[in-house]
Write a protein that holds these residues in place. Structure first.
Motif, mmCIF file in Angstrom:
data_model
loop_
_atom_site.group_PDB
_atom_site.id
_atom_site.type_symbol
_atom_site.label_atom_id
_atom_site.label_comp_id
_atom_site.label_asym_id
_atom_site.label_seq_id
_atom_site.Cartn_x
_atom_site.Cartn_y
_atom_site.Cartn_z
ATOM 1 N N TRP A 1 -4.537 7.057 -3.987
ATOM 2 C CA TRP A 1 -5.737 6.373 -4.473
ATOM 3 C C TRP A 1 -5.454 5.482 -5.666
ATOM 4 C CZ3 TRP A 1 -9.281 5.808 -1.166
ATOM 5 C CH2 TRP A 1 -9.524 6.783 -0.204
ATOM 6 N N GLU A 2 -4.557 5.893 -6.549
ATOM 7 C CA GLU A 2 -4.256 5.079 -7.730
ATOM 8 C C GLU A 2 -3.705 3.710 -7.316
ATOM 9 O OE1 GLU A 2 -2.962 8.159 -7.282
ATOM 10 O OE2 GLU A 2 -4.276 9.305 -8.614
ATOM 11 N N THR A 3 -2.829 3.705 -6.336
ATOM 12 C CA THR A 3 -2.246 2.451 -5.860
ATOM 13 C C THR A 3 -3.301 1.608 -5.147
ATOM 14 O OG1 THR A 3 -0.125 3.535 -5.590
ATOM 15 C CG2 THR A 3 -0.417 1.444 -4.457
ATOM 16 N N SER A 4 -4.129 2.249 -4.320
ATOM 17 C CA SER A 4 -5.174 1.512 -3.599
ATOM 18 C C SER A 4 -6.154 0.875 -4.574
ATOM 19 C CB SER A 4 -5.927 2.454 -2.657
ATOM 20 O OG SER A 4 -5.086 2.927 -1.654
ATOM 21 N N GLN A 5 -6.539 1.631 -5.604
ATOM 22 C CA GLN A 5 -7.486 1.104 -6.587
ATOM 23 C C GLN A 5 -6.860 -0.050 -7.376
ATOM 24 O OE1 GLN A 5 -8.892 4.009 -9.386
ATOM 25 N NE2 GLN A 5 -10.810 2.915 -9.648
ATOM 26 N N ARG A 6 -5.592 0.081 -7.736
ATOM 27 C CA ARG A 6 -4.913 -0.989 -8.474
ATOM 28 C C ARG A 6 -4.836 -2.266 -7.633
ATOM 29 N NH1 ARG A 6 0.036 -2.675 -8.113
ATOM 30 N NH2 ARG A 6 0.748 -0.822 -7.005
ATOM 31 N N LEU A 7 -4.472 -2.138 -6.352
ATOM 32 C CA LEU A 7 -4.383 -3.308 -5.472
ATOM 33 C C LEU A 7 -5.753 -3.961 -5.290
ATOM 34 C CD1 LEU A 7 -1.939 -1.982 -2.719
ATOM 35 C CD2 LEU A 7 -1.444 -3.664 -4.499
ATOM 36 N N SER B 1 0.848 -1.188 0.000
ATOM 37 C CA SER B 1 0.000 0.000 0.000
ATOM 38 C C SER B 1 0.884 1.238 0.000
ATOM 39 C CB SER B 1 -0.894 0.031 1.240
ATOM 40 O OG SER B 1 -1.790 -1.046 1.228
ATOM 41 N N ASP C 1 -9.798 -9.399 -9.233
ATOM 42 C CA ASP C 1 -9.533 -10.302 -10.354
ATOM 43 C C ASP C 1 -9.117 -11.678 -9.857
ATOM 44 O OD1 ASP C 1 -10.146 -8.274 -12.097
ATOM 45 O OD2 ASP C 1 -8.043 -7.753 -12.529
ATOM 46 N N ASN D 1 -8.325 -3.833 -7.431
ATOM 47 C CA ASN D 1 -8.694 -4.484 -8.685
ATOM 48 C C ASN D 1 -7.944 -5.799 -8.883
ATOM 49 O OD1 ASN D 1 -10.543 -2.531 -9.366
ATOM 50 N ND2 ASN D 1 -9.084 -1.322 -10.558
ATOM 51 N N GLU D 2 -6.660 -5.826 -8.512
ATOM 52 C CA GLU D 2 -5.893 -7.075 -8.617
ATOM 53 C C GLU D 2 -6.488 -8.158 -7.725
ATOM 54 O OE1 GLU D 2 -1.538 -5.028 -9.570
ATOM 55 O OE2 GLU D 2 -1.867 -6.035 -7.647
#
Length: 97
Positions: free
Chosen positions: A67-73, A48, A79, A75-76
């Protein structure tokens, strides 16, 4: 043996966490040591990323998430869960046949 020679105050001073912040991820809470003046720091334990605010030169605080990192984590992880659910459905169909 060096610890035996330390006074109580000296041994307690070694456990202080000045210059560090806790990861705000509820499932992590690891310690992050940002470099002085650094505005973003990444948790080495969970990945994070946090925006850092400096109260003074040696006292950082977490201002909020990146937020970009939180959203990417997130979404991963979604998935990964969807892939696991898909595998479970395929196994259930094979067992029914």
């Amino acid at each position: 043996m060096a610890d035996d020679k330390l006074s109580t105050a000296e041994s307690l001073r070694s456990t202080r966490s000045y210059g560090q912040v806790r990861c705000m991820n509820p499932s992590c809470a690891g310690r992050i040591t940002p470099a002085p003046g650094q505005t973003q720091a990444k948790c080495p334990k969970c990945g994070s990323e946090w925006r850092i605010f400096w109260i003074n030169a040696g006292l950082p605080r977490v201002k909020g998430p990146v937020w970009e990192t939180s959203q990417r984590l997130a979404n991963e992880r979604l998935d990964q869960i969807a892939a696991e659910a898909g595998k479970n459905e395929e196994l259930a169909k094979k067992e029914v046949k």
